[in-house]
Design a protein around this motif. Structure first.
Motif, PDB file in Angstrom:
ATOM      1  N   PHE A  77      39.142  34.640  40.158  1.00  0.00           N
ATOM      2  CA  PHE A  77      39.196  35.470  38.730  1.00  0.00           C
ATOM      3  C   PHE A  77      39.068  35.299  37.442  1.00  0.00           C
ATOM      4  N   LYS A  78      39.051  33.878  37.288  1.00  0.00           N
ATOM      5  CA  LYS A  78      38.475  32.639  36.288  1.00  0.00           C
ATOM      6  C   LYS A  78      37.438  33.066  35.876  1.00  0.00           C
ATOM      7  N   LYS A  79      36.870  32.958  37.146  1.00  0.00           N
ATOM      8  CA  LYS A  79      35.041  32.724  36.689  1.00  0.00           C
ATOM      9  C   LYS A  79      34.266  34.564  36.565  1.00  0.00           C
ATOM     10  N   MET A  80      35.573  35.138  37.325  1.00  0.00           N
ATOM     11  CA  MET A  80      34.797  37.089  36.433  1.00  0.00           C
ATOM     12  C   MET A  80      34.807  37.072  35.110  1.00  0.00           C
ATOM     13  N   LYS A  81      36.340  37.049  34.807  1.00  0.00           N
ATOM     14  CA  LYS A  81      37.115  36.922  33.753  1.00  0.00           C
ATOM     15  C   LYS A  81      35.443  36.039  32.931  1.00  0.00           C
ATOM     16  N   ASP A  82      35.553  35.207  32.823  1.00  0.00           N
ATOM     17  CA  ASP A  82      34.840  33.910  31.366  1.00  0.00           C
ATOM     18  C   ASP A  82      33.196  34.699  32.137  1.00  0.00           C
TER      19      ASP A  82
END
Length: 237
Positions: free
Chosen positions: A126-131
């Motif tokens: 999710f962090k990767k997707m948000k970034d």
């Protein structure tokens, strides 16, 4: 092969020779080129152009095209060969109806069955997707979102569910790219998925299912609206 303007994002669809089956890598590369809009509905896919784009042989390209045809992403027409399949508003509505049920179930099962390691992987994805959500490269955004859903499905521990969603993945990718064209949809999507992640990790299965269905429903409204506008514009020409 379609020619992009000098201001358009420059993509690299060359296939990296890895331990993964070559057909899988080639199929993913061509699928991504369609999702990114390099090839659009109705465009003809020539083997020569695809070999040049991916850097692989005609045999590998043909195998990938057969796979994409089975997924409904391309059609093979007599005397024309393979062309990119379009998605009508009615077809999109059907896909989203199925996706709501499947992703709702996946979220419910993840909340019930996922391990701490699955939770960690989901948060990382999710962090990767948000970034990546602010990236101008649509392939980067789509890959990050695919990785997130791969983690969700993996943690649901239901092989049949994963296989069913995998068969729909090609068209889901195109529709995701369509919905994210709408101003503000990316931000709204991240907020919805952030809420979903917290419910999943908290093991609130019923609420997670509702949140997943709500997320898909909101994406459906946007994507179907865009598709209807495109079809009306084309009919008026």
């Amino acid at each position: 092969m379609p020619v992009l303007s000098k201001d358009a994002p420059q993509y690299n669809f060359k296939v990296t020779k890895t331990a993964a089956p070559l057909r899988h890598s080639v199929t993913e590369s061509i699928r991504n080129s369609i999702a990114a809009g390099i090839y659009k509905a109705g465009d003809r896919l020539t083997e020569r152009d695809l070999c040049e784009m991916t850097g692989v042989s005609r045999t590998a390209v043909r195998e990938a095209l057969r796979q994409l045809e089975s997924e409904g992403m391309i059609h093979v027409l007599p005397h024309r060969g393979p062309i990119v399949a379009g998605v009508t508003p009615e077809q999109a509505e059907g896909i989203y109806q199925v996706r709501m049920e499947l992703e709702g179930l996946a979220s419910e099962l993840f909340a019930q069955r996922a391990t701490p390691a699955d939770h960690k992987a989901l948060r990382k994805a999710f962090k990767k997707m948000k970034d990546s959500s602010t990236s101008t490269d649509s392939i980067v955004r789509l890959k990050a979102k695919n990785d997130f859903y791969d983690c969700l499905i993996s943690g649901a521990y239901n092989e049949a569910l994963g296989q069913t969603l995998s068969m729909l993945n090609s068209r889901i990718m195109v529709l995701r790219a369509t919905s994210l064209q709408a101003p503000g949809r990316t931000v709204q999507s991240m907020e919805e998925l952030s809420e979903l992640v917290e419910l999943l990790v908290a093991r609130k299965d019923a609420e997670a299912r509702k949140a997943a269905i709500k997320h898909v429903s909101n994406a459906a409204k946007v994507a179907i609206g865009i598709l209807r506008a495109q079809f009306e514009e084309a009919a008026a020409e």
